[in-house]
Design an enzyme around this catalytic site. Structure first.
Site, short mmCIF file in Angstrom:
data_model
loop_
_atom_site.label_atom_id
_atom_site.label_comp_id
_atom_site.label_asym_id
_atom_site.label_seq_id
_atom_site.Cartn_x
_atom_site.Cartn_y
_atom_site.Cartn_z
N GLY A 114 0.64 -1.56 0.23
CA GLY A 114 0.31 -0.46 0.10
C GLY A 114 0.58 0.86 0.22
N LEU B 82 -3.22 0.37 11.51
CA LEU B 82 -2.13 1.06 12.03
C LEU B 82 -2.34 -0.03 12.94
CD1 LEU B 82 -1.44 4.37 12.46
CD2 LEU B 82 -1.05 2.85 10.76
N THR C 124 -4.28 -12.33 -4.21
CA THR C 124 -2.86 -13.54 -3.81
C THR C 124 -3.54 -14.29 -4.65
OG1 THR C 124 -1.42 -14.77 -1.97
CG2 THR C 124 -3.50 -13.64 -1.72
N ASP C 125 -1.91 -14.41 -5.03
CA ASP C 125 -2.36 -15.92 -5.78
C ASP C 125 -2.25 -17.35 -5.09
OD1 ASP C 125 0.67 -16.51 -4.56
OD2 ASP C 125 1.24 -16.98 -6.77
N GLU C 126 -2.59 -16.98 -3.58
CA GLU C 126 -2.33 -18.32 -2.76
C GLU C 126 -3.67 -18.34 -2.75
OE1 GLU C 126 -0.32 -17.89 1.07
OE2 GLU C 126 1.33 -16.15 0.48
N TYR D 273 -4.80 -17.86 6.35
CA TYR D 273 -4.97 -16.66 5.39
C TYR D 273 -5.22 -16.65 4.03
CZ TYR D 273 -2.71 -12.96 1.92
OH TYR D 273 -2.18 -12.48 0.73
N ALA E 35 -7.25 -18.62 2.94
CA ALA E 35 -9.16 -19.12 3.37
C ALA E 35 -9.57 -18.45 3.11
CB ALA E 35 -9.23 -19.36 3.97
N LYS F 254 -8.10 -14.74 1.98
CA LYS F 254 -8.60 -14.12 1.03
C LYS F 254 -9.04 -14.66 0.14
CE LYS F 254 -6.26 -11.15 0.12
NZ LYS F 254 -6.22 -9.82 -0.05
N ASN G 279 4.60 -13.76 -4.96
CA ASN G 279 5.64 -13.05 -4.49
C ASN G 279 6.14 -11.56 -4.02
OD1 ASN G 279 4.67 -16.22 -3.54
ND2 ASN G 279 5.48 -15.41 -1.28
N ASN G 280 5.75 -10.33 -3.15
CA ASN G 280 6.52 -9.39 -3.12
C ASN G 280 7.46 -9.36 -2.70
OD1 ASN G 280 3.85 -7.03 -4.07
ND2 ASN G 280 3.56 -9.14 -4.61
N LYS H 278 8.02 -11.37 6.36
CA LYS H 278 8.48 -11.74 5.16
C LYS H 278 10.02 -12.89 5.05
CE LYS H 278 3.54 -11.38 5.43
NZ LYS H 278 3.27 -10.10 4.67
N VAL I 299 15.25 -21.56 7.43
CA VAL I 299 14.56 -22.21 6.22
C VAL I 299 14.21 -23.22 6.66
CG1 VAL I 299 15.40 -23.24 4.07
CG2 VAL I 299 16.53 -21.27 4.74
P1 NAD Z 1 1.32 -5.66 5.02
O1 NAD Z 1 0.84 -6.67 6.37
O2 NAD Z 1 2.65 -5.16 4.77
O3 NAD Z 1 0.57 -4.76 5.35
C1 NAD Z 1 -0.96 -4.70 5.44
C2 NAD Z 1 -1.92 -2.98 6.34
O4 NAD Z 1 -3.26 -3.25 6.09
C3 NAD Z 1 -0.85 -2.82 7.34
O5 NAD Z 1 -0.51 -1.00 7.20
C4 NAD Z 1 -2.47 -2.51 8.37
O6 NAD Z 1 -1.53 -1.84 9.20
C5 NAD Z 1 -3.56 -2.45 7.25
N1 NAD Z 1 -4.14 -3.14 7.62
C6 NAD Z 1 -4.42 -4.61 8.80
N2 NAD Z 1 -5.44 -4.60 9.18
C7 NAD Z 1 -6.84 -3.43 8.75
C8 NAD Z 1 -7.87 -3.69 8.80
N3 NAD Z 1 -8.17 -3.71 10.35
N4 NAD Z 1 -8.33 -1.85 9.09
C9 NAD Z 1 -7.88 -1.35 8.42
N5 NAD Z 1 -6.27 -1.38 8.01
C10 NAD Z 1 -5.80 -2.65 8.41
O7 NAD Z 1 0.76 -6.47 3.55
P2 NAD Z 1 1.05 -6.06 2.39
O8 NAD Z 1 2.21 -7.42 2.07
O9 NAD Z 1 1.62 -4.77 2.26
O10 NAD Z 1 0.05 -6.55 1.14
C11 NAD Z 1 -1.37 -6.05 1.40
C12 NAD Z 1 -2.39 -6.49 0.31
O11 NAD Z 1 -1.46 -7.17 -0.85
C13 NAD Z 1 -2.73 -8.19 1.41
O12 NAD Z 1 -4.09 -7.73 0.83
C14 NAD Z 1 -2.55 -8.48 0.66
O13 NAD Z 1 -2.67 -9.62 1.21
C15 NAD Z 1 -1.99 -8.79 -0.59
N6 NAD Z 1 -0.64 -9.18 -1.29
C16 NAD Z 1 0.10 -9.61 -0.63
C17 NAD Z 1 1.49 -10.05 -1.33
C18 NAD Z 1 3.20 -9.98 -0.12
O14 NAD Z 1 3.78 -10.85 -1.67
N7 NAD Z 1 3.51 -9.30 0.24
C19 NAD Z 1 1.67 -11.09 -2.53
C20 NAD Z 1 0.21 -10.41 -3.09
C21 NAD Z 1 -0.94 -10.09 -2.33
P1 TYD Z 2 6.67 -15.51 3.62
O1 TYD Z 2 7.13 -14.95 2.95
O2 TYD Z 2 5.84 -16.02 4.98
O3 TYD Z 2 5.33 -15.83 2.13
P2 TYD Z 2 4.27 -16.77 1.85
O4 TYD Z 2 4.29 -18.00 2.77
O5 TYD Z 2 2.66 -15.85 1.86
O6 TYD Z 2 4.61 -17.45 0.45
O7 TYD Z 2 7.31 -17.43 2.51
C1 TYD Z 2 7.50 -17.00 1.37
C2 TYD Z 2 8.58 -18.93 1.27
O8 TYD Z 2 9.20 -18.86 2.54
C3 TYD Z 2 7.43 -19.91 2.39
O9 TYD Z 2 8.07 -20.82 1.11
C4 TYD Z 2 7.99 -20.20 3.56
C5 TYD Z 2 9.53 -19.74 3.60
N1 TYD Z 2 10.11 -19.52 5.16
C6 TYD Z 2 11.33 -20.15 5.40
O10 TYD Z 2 11.61 -20.92 4.84
N2 TYD Z 2 11.35 -19.19 6.18
C7 TYD Z 2 11.16 -18.41 7.10
O11 TYD Z 2 11.68 -17.33 7.84
C8 TYD Z 2 9.94 -17.25 6.05
C9 TYD Z 2 9.40 -15.88 6.74
C10 TYD Z 2 9.19 -18.65 5.63
#
Ligand code: NAD
Ligand code: TYD
Length: 341
Positions: free
Chosen positions: A13, A35, A124-126, A149, A151, A153, A178-179, A188, A205
């Site tokens: 965001g 927050l 998400t692709d998850e 998570y 489920a 989404k 994954n970003n 992450k 790991v």
């Molecule tokens: P993040 O956990 O870094 O940030 C989530 C934000 O949402 C935080 O600022 C938090 O304060 C806010 N938030 C949480 N609950 C809230 C609520 N009830 N009301 C208002 N704000 C709230 O997450 P991110 O990694 O930036 O992911 C953002 C979105 O993208 C999510 O919907 C996630 O499912 C999706 N997404 C993430 C990834 C990834 O790799 N990180 C990949 C694909 C999709």
């Molecule tokens: P993560 O960054 O939590 O993203 P997601 O589970 O949403 O894909 O994890 C990415 C991959 O890394 C996943 O296969 C789990 C693994 N992982 C570890 O091996 N060790 C760690 O400490 C974490 C956080 C993730």
């Protein structure tokens, strides 16, 4: 255009808020964020006095406050707000239901009531579950989430679909892989391993480390969302991916090599329950229909990300110590802008 961005203080965001303000100087933007532990207003440092930017602290599941914010007149809602960490969802799923499912429904209801032009659900692709060694997820792959998570989404995606079908809320769903990139909370994989390596702390790991993810730089995700916002078709789903499948061990070794740290920091730990073996995404639809292309390779993006974590050590040290929570009190609490602006 006036955008309501939920979860704008989180990783993706915040990158999107910066992208929009830099790319569209005429757009007005409200960042509505609860927050939680993942929200960090320091991710948006420097925007406090930007006239096009307003921060409102609030919960997306709070019907009254969401209604107040939307009644100020919003053209588009982009819902980034979520509980986003799989490991936390294994510990406490309830909060994931409250935010990811109920919160999304509250936003949809308000979007319907206030006749919002467009609603973008950041998913998400998850939601598709896990793949074997070959194949990739298309937009038609059945939903088969394996973690609480994923489920929640998937449930949110279905609610978005239902509001499009039943009430014509002009909604689009994007499903990204994954970003990684600047401002990612160090829980992450990539930011945890970069920051651990910089501090010579072991890198945990899970299992054999041969789990595969498709990685995309957050900037490329933001560019794809920008296309969905401006050119996407309501009722459609768009997969977004980086075309960079790697095992977790490959990522780990790239990080250690670039940071000139020893592979002896790699520590295999107990596996995650229900751990999805492989994600891979077919994003030909967004490429063909909206003209999306990634702008950088994983190697380039990862190097740039590691350099960012080296140069911004105070940012993640404050996150690790908990001091980052002070930023809101120091910069916003007394002068939180109102949504009338
Ligand atoms: P993040 O956990 O870094 O940030 C989530 C934000 O949402 C935080 O600022 C938090 O304060 C806010 N938030 C949480 N609950 C809230 C609520 N009830 N009301 C208002 N704000 C709230 O997450 P991110 O990694 O930036 O992911 C953002 C979105 O993208 C999510 O919907 C996630 O499912 C999706 N997404 C993430 C990834 C990834 O790799 N990180 C990949 C694909 C999709
Ligand atoms: P993560 O960054 O939590 O993203 P997601 O589970 O949403 O894909 O994890 C990415 C991959 O890394 C996943 O296969 C789990 C693994 N992982 C570890 O091996 N060790 C760690 O400490 C974490 C956080 C993730």
């Amino acid at each position: 255009m006036k955008l309501l961005i939920t979860g704008g203080a989180g990783f993706i965001g915040a990158n999107f808020v910066r992208h929009i303000l830099e790319t569209y100087p005429d757009y007005k933007l409200i960042n509505y964020d609860k927050l939680t532990y993942a929200g960090n207003l320091e991710n948006l440092a420097g925007l406090e006095d930007n006239r096009n930017y307003t921060f409102v602290r609030g919960d997306i599941a709070d019907r009254k406050q969401v209604g107040e914010v939307m009644s100020a007149g919003v053209d588009v809602v982009l819902n980034f707000a979520a509980e986003s960490h799989v490991d936390r969802s294994l510990e406490e799923a309830a909060v994931f239901i409250g935010t990811n499912v109920l919160g999304t429904q509250v936003l949809l209801e308000a979007a319907l009531k206030h006749k919002v032009d467009r609603f973008i659900q950041i998913s998400t692709d998850e939601v598709y579950g896990s793949l074997g060694p070959s194949g990739s997820f298309t937009e038609k792959t059945p939903l088969s989430p394996n973690s609480p998570y994923a489920a929640t989404k998937a449930a949110a995606d279905l609610m978005v679909r239902a509001y499009f079908e039943s009430f014509s809320v002009q909604a689009i769903i994007t499903r990204c892989s994954n970003n990684y990139g600047p401002y990612q909370f160090p829980e992450k994989l990539i930011p945890l391993f970069i920051t651990n390596a910089l501090e010579n702390i072991p890198l945990p790991v899970y299992g054999d480390g041969l789990y595969i993810r498709d990685w995309i730089h957050v900037i490329d995700h933001c560019r794809a969302l920008d296309l969905a916002l401006h050119r996407g078709k309501p009722g459609e789903i768009y997969n977004i991916g980086g075309g960079s499948e790697r095992t977790n061990l490959e990522i780990t070794k790239l990080i250690l090599k670039h940071l000139k740290k020893s592979e002896s920091l790699i520590t295999h730990v107990k596996d995650r329950p229900g751990h999805d073996r492989r994600y891979a995404i077919d994003c030909s639809k967004i490429k063909e229909e909206l003209g999306f292309e990634t702008s950088m390779t994983l190697e380039k993006g990862l190097k740039q990300t590691m350099d960012w974590y080296i140069q911004n050590r105070p940012w993640w040290e404050k996150v690790r110590s908990g001091e980052y929570r002070e930023y809101y009190h120091r910069h916003y609490a007394d002068r939180e802008k109102t949504f009338e602006r």
